[in-house]
Scaffold this motif. Structure first.
Motif, PDB file in Angstrom:
ATOM      1  N   TYR A   8      12.118 -36.242 -41.056  1.00  0.00           N
ATOM      2  CA  TYR A   8      11.171 -35.541 -40.205  1.00  0.00           C
ATOM      3  C   TYR A   8      11.866 -34.477 -39.362  1.00  0.00           C
ATOM      4  O   TYR A   8      11.227 -33.841 -38.535  1.00  0.00           O
ATOM      5  N   ASN A  10      13.653 -34.611 -36.818  1.00  0.00           N
ATOM      6  CA  ASN A  10      13.190 -34.812 -35.459  1.00  0.00           C
ATOM      7  C   ASN A  10      14.363 -35.149 -34.553  1.00  0.00           C
ATOM      8  O   ASN A  10      14.969 -36.218 -34.656  1.00  0.00           O
ATOM      9  N   LEU A  16      17.045 -41.205 -30.287  1.00  0.00           N
ATOM     10  CA  LEU A  16      16.707 -42.621 -30.173  1.00  0.00           C
ATOM     11  C   LEU A  16      17.630 -43.476 -31.031  1.00  0.00           C
ATOM     12  O   LEU A  16      18.098 -44.531 -30.601  1.00  0.00           O
TER      13      LEU A  16
ATOM     14  N   VAL B 120       9.956 -44.583 -31.886  1.00  0.00           N
ATOM     15  CA  VAL B 120      10.243 -43.551 -32.893  1.00  0.00           C
ATOM     16  C   VAL B 120       8.938 -42.886 -33.326  1.00  0.00           C
ATOM     17  O   VAL B 120       8.846 -41.662 -33.422  1.00  0.00           O
ATOM     18  N   PHE B 123       7.572 -40.264 -31.030  1.00  0.00           N
ATOM     19  CA  PHE B 123       8.262 -38.972 -31.093  1.00  0.00           C
ATOM     20  C   PHE B 123       7.875 -38.163 -32.325  1.00  0.00           C
ATOM     21  O   PHE B 123       8.157 -36.977 -32.399  1.00  0.00           O
ATOM     22  N   LEU B 124       7.250 -38.804 -33.298  1.00  0.00           N
ATOM     23  CA  LEU B 124       6.803 -38.026 -34.452  1.00  0.00           C
ATOM     24  C   LEU B 124       5.572 -37.197 -34.096  1.00  0.00           C
ATOM     25  O   LEU B 124       5.263 -36.229 -34.770  1.00  0.00           O
ATOM     26  N   THR B 320       7.167 -31.442 -38.545  1.00  0.00           N
ATOM     27  CA  THR B 320       7.098 -32.767 -37.936  1.00  0.00           C
ATOM     28  C   THR B 320       7.933 -32.842 -36.677  1.00  0.00           C
ATOM     29  O   THR B 320       7.994 -33.877 -36.032  1.00  0.00           O
TER      30      THR B 320
END
Lengths: 279, 645
Positions: A8, A10, A16, B120, B123-124, B320
């Motif tokens: 993703y 991200n 995290l 998690v 955060f997407l 994303t």
């Protein structure tokens, strides 16, 4: 999670992932520190009769800092505790049920913790080498002509505070010797009690002879002897214990009883059992 | 000492864990649905009540029934089973069911680990600064939950110590986390990933059905931010193109299936003699759509951007994670981009017999062989009619949408006007298409960036004029010029549904200047977060690493990592190891050690539990020479030691 971060694209998920990873690493250190510097020592264990639950007494000390959720296990027996009192030391018990008469060695005790987050488990083995002695299981002997556990015909007690045998309690009065104070009652918060000691006397002492029982296996004989000793003692009777290698008594009192029971427990643990086997 | 059997869950253990889960699951609510968080909250309330009453765990068959109900609910709630939100929904449903039946210590760990996964997932969908702070708080709560699950219920650890432990853990973990974040290589996605099936929930959709955009008008969440390097265009020129909708299919406008890619990097021939007016960078939030919003005409040379023949840009994968794209903005007269798509026959289709009254109108207004005049006539007609601009028009479900809207209801917003206008154009034989994107935005005077929100979503049209190419025509601007002139905040705020989906937005308090300033400052902070943290990609990575360690070599990166470890974990360990050693002993302990040493010199090893005096007595027997001074030392020690108590 790292795959989620990559696929993703991200950055926060990357963050995290690294945060969780690092927390895990920090936890490894924290968990290790929870055991590090902890000292474990064995205390003298109270002997038990076979079939009873015995307790391995351990002393845990960690003067540096608190230790939380320390788990001790010996075989299937488990206990847990926190060392967070003022003195930073605790006594703890691991309950065991020995299945054999004689010396019971708890073996290596596993000491483990997963404090603080349950993410990591840290453990170590300690060998406290404090045996737990197991007396035979007391069994009422069958009616056997060779056994004559004499019923005591009378006891004379010296109603004095000296002597080896505890008889009863009375309240503390001035001038009573300090050694006779029953500290247990003081600890419970009641007035000090004095152990009234005396000496049990009997006009006749029984002889408990190992060899009196022919053609019976050793453990049964020991169980019977054990029963006989306990009965004699509860009746304040003196007795003599004759084992192939040694003879105890004639004597009476709890010291004598304990010695006799211990002799039964140690039976064939001692080198002198070899003499019996030869005979 | 205590027995570990018995009821594990109590309020002290339950509270931090459900706190964590509630925070995270409600953070997911905008992306999923409101049903799941509501159900979860009810379960939390029920669970707290049960725990408070020390009730037993629920029975096995009730668990089975709940699992069946939960599975059915999930099945109904998420029509597309292989999408991202259905996966997250499944996780939420699982957590809810787990909370329902949790009875053991193990369940606490399952719940917290699921919570970490939920973090998690959050955060997407949302990567703003605030969301990050909320997630960090949730993680701290989760760690607290793990800690509570790891200590006995009888322990009397003070609360401050518990908080210190969690805080310290996160604090020590932070530098290493940051270092890893900086040095970890950013690689391309390994495989295609499930994306949101219903991204319209969070922004623009790729189909236009009357009523879609109005929902966006109630949402104050940020779609993207723009930073200009050079002159900013006029406000009414800020048309952020996203997609073109040229395919009319059963009452719905869609994107054409196969839009060809253009060559990237070099501008189209007609642009080469134009002038670049300014540069700008768009920081897009995760839209779960591949469209890149940009002004027209713009070019970009970024390698992860694909240009399409309708003049729009997109990424290979749906976006994303926050993403930044830099564009060059060309002179408005440069028409090269508009000429790209000469395959305009397909922009002509519209069923003739569906809207008879509209066809009549077109016949009246059409100027033969003069499309330009036709366009002007139609716009004039729009102006002459009593159209009402509203975000809450009466809904039109009939297939003859154009007739109903133009002649009966006459109320609607941008997509109604765009829809009907394109229909009229196509009926008149002029190629036309709808453009979906955003219009306007809010200028933040603190850092001079433009913030474009979901409520700025807009639909307008483009018509093909032979001599000019694709021309932008916004029929909404004719009917409701204030929407274009003032932007969405000022033109919509009087309407009842304004920001009705963002009840907590500070935009509601737009009248107070200090709140506005506060809002701008917070927004500027968020912008820095987005532009620095979220857009940290390989280019920024190598630049930053170079500025820290000079040259990027494996050895230097390892050294950076080692330095972080040295500064965090090593001191932690040293503190644990040295505490209790001589360094940290009290003066009393040190004196005692000293006396012991002297005793040993006299050949006396103090036994465990033996007092100093007893040991000295034994030393006496051993006839030590300096016995007198030793006794003095012992006396002095005892005086100071026992004086305290």
């Amino acid at each position: 999670m790292l795959l989620i971060a990559i696929n993703y694209q991200n950055n926060l998920v990357y963050g995290l992932v690294f945060l969780f990873g690092t927390i895990l690493v920090v936890t490894v250190h924290l968990t290790f520190a929870n055991l590090y510097g902890l000292s474990v020592s064995g205390l003298a264990n109270t002997p038990i009769f076979l079939g009873q639950e015995g307790q391995i007494r351990l002393h845990l000390a960690a003067p540096q800092r608190r230790r939380m959720s320390i788990r001790l296990s010996a075989g299937s027996a488990q206990t847990s505790g926190n060392i967070d009192n003022h003195h930073r030391e605790i006594d703890t018990l691991v309950a065991v049920i020995p299945t054999k008469r004689g010396r019971f060695d708890v073996g290596r005790i596993r000491i483990e913790t997963d404090y603080p987050f349950g993410l990591i488990r840290c453990w170590s083995w300690v060998d406290v080498a404090q045996p737990l002695w197991v007396y035979p299981h007391p069994k009422n002997p069958p009616d056997n002509p060779t056994v004559k556990p004499h019923e005591g015909t009378g006891t004379a007690l010296q109603n004095a505070t000296d002597g080896a045998d505890w008889i009863s309690f009375r309240s503390y009065g001035d001038g009573d010797p300090i050694r006779q104070i029953h500290w247990g009652s003081v600890a419970r918060g009641s007035d000090p009690q004095i152990r009234v000691m005396g000496r049990a006397t009997s006009d006749e002492t029984s002889v408990f002879d190992f060899d009196a029982y022919a053609d019976v296996d050793i453990e049964s004989r020991l169980s019977w002897l054990c029963f006989a000793i306990l009965r004699a003692h509860s009746a304040n009777l003196g007795f003599t214990l004759k084992l192939p290698s040694k003879t105890l008594g004639p004597a009476s009192g709890s010291d004598h009883r304990d010695r006799a029971l211990m002799a039964l427990a140690r039976f064939d643990h001692n080198p002198d059992i070899e003499d019996y086997a030869d005979a | 000492m205590h027995d570990s059997a018995g009821i594990f869950w109590n309020l002290r253990r339950l509270t931090p864990i459900v706190g964590m889960l509630v925070v995270l699951i409600w953070s997911l609510a905008p992306a999923l649905s409101w049903e799941l968080p509501l159900v979860f909250t009810v379960v939390v309330g029920w669970r707290i009540w049960r725990t408070w009453r020390c009730a037993k765990p629920i029975s096995r068959w009730l668990v089975n029934v709940s699992v069946a109900v939960g599975g059915l609910g999930w099945w109904l709630l998420f029509p597309s089973k292989l999408s991202l939100e259905s996966a997250v929904g499944l996780l939420v449903a699982g957590v809810t069911l787990k909370l329902l039946e949790a009875s053991q210590r193990r369940d606490a760990f399952v719940l917290v680990y699921s919570g970490f996964l939920l973090a998690v997932a959050v955060f997407l969908f949302n990567q703003s600064l605030w969301q990050s702070l909320i997630v960090l708080t949730a993680i701290a709560l989760g760690l607290n939950g793990l800690h509570e699950a790891s200590i006995d219920e009888i322990s009397t650890l003070p609360v401050t110590r518990k908080l210190t432990l969690v805080g310290l853990t996160v604090l020590i973990a932070m530098p290493i986390t940051i270092t890893w974040f900086l040095i970890f290589p950013r690689i391309a996605p390994l495989w295609a990933i499930p994306v949101m099936a219903d991204a319209a929930r969070m922004g623009m959709s790729d189909t236009l059905r009357p009523g879609d955009v109005s929902r966006l008008g109630r949402d104050a969440s940020v779609a993207f931010r723009v930073e200009f390097d050079g002159d900013q265009p006029r406000f009414d020129d800020l048309y952020w193109r996203g997609i073109t909708l040229g395919r009319f299919n059963g009452g719905v406008w869609q994107q054409h299936n196969h839009l060809k890619q253009t060559k990237l990097g070099s501008p189209p021939p007609a642009l080469t003699n134009g002038i670049v007016k300014s540069h700008y960078t768009v920081f897009q939030t995760a839209s779960h759509r591949p469209w890149l919003y940009h002004l027209e005409p713009s070019t970009t040379s970024q390698s992860n951007v694909i240009g399409l023949t309708d003049g729009t840009y997109r990424t290979r994968w749906p976006i994303t994670s926050d993403l930044s794209v830099s564009y060059e903005l060309w002179e408005r007269d440069a028409t090269g981009l508009r000429l790209l798509d000469n395959d305009f026959d397909r922009e002509l289709y519209f069923p003739v017999d569906l809207n008879p009254r509209a066809s009549e109108l077109v016949a009246q207004l059409m100027a033969p062989d003069d499309p330009k005049t036709t366009v002007t006539n139609v716009l004039k007609w729009y102006q002459s009619q009593p159209f009402v601009y509203t975000l809450e028009p009466s809904s039109i479900r009939e297939p003859n949408f154009v007739d109903r809207f133009l002649f009966e209801t006459q109320e609607g917003f941008c997509e109604h006007f765009a829809y009907s206008f394109v229909a009229l154009m196509r009926l008149a034989g002029i190629p036309a298409r709808i453009v979906g994107g955003y219009m306007g935005g809010e200028l933040n005077p603190i850092n001079n960036t433009i913030t474009v929100r979901e409520m700025d979503a807009h639909a307008w049209t483009e018509v093909w004029l032979d001599e000019l190419g694709w021309m932008r025509v916004d029929p909404t601007g004719v009917v409701a010029p204030e929407r274009i002139r003032l932007g969405s905040i000022d033109s919509l705020r009087s309407s009842a549904s304004f920001l009705s989906e963002s009840p907590l937005s500070l935009l509601h308090l737009n009248d107070w200047q200090w709140i506005n300033t506060l809002r701008w400052r917070l927004d500027a902070l968020n912008y820095r977060w987005q532009s620095n943290i979220m857009s940290y990609r390989d280019k920024q990575q190598s630049a930053l690493l170079k500025s820290i360690i000079g040259k990027i070599t494996p050895l230097r990166i390892l050294m950076l990592l080692g330095a972080t470890l040295l500064l965090t974990l090593v001191p932690l360990m040293l503190w644990f190891v040295l505490r209790g050693s001589a360094l940290f002993k009290t003066s009393q302990q040190r004196k005692l050690q000293h006396i012991d040493r002297r005793l040993r010199h006299c050949g006396v090893f103090r036994l465990e539990g033996e007092t100093l005096r007893q040991a000295v007595k034994r030393a006496n027997a051993a006839s030590a020479s300096d016995l007198a001074t030793l006794s003095d030392a012992v006396n002095a020690f005892e005086r100071t030691y026992y004086a305290k108590t």
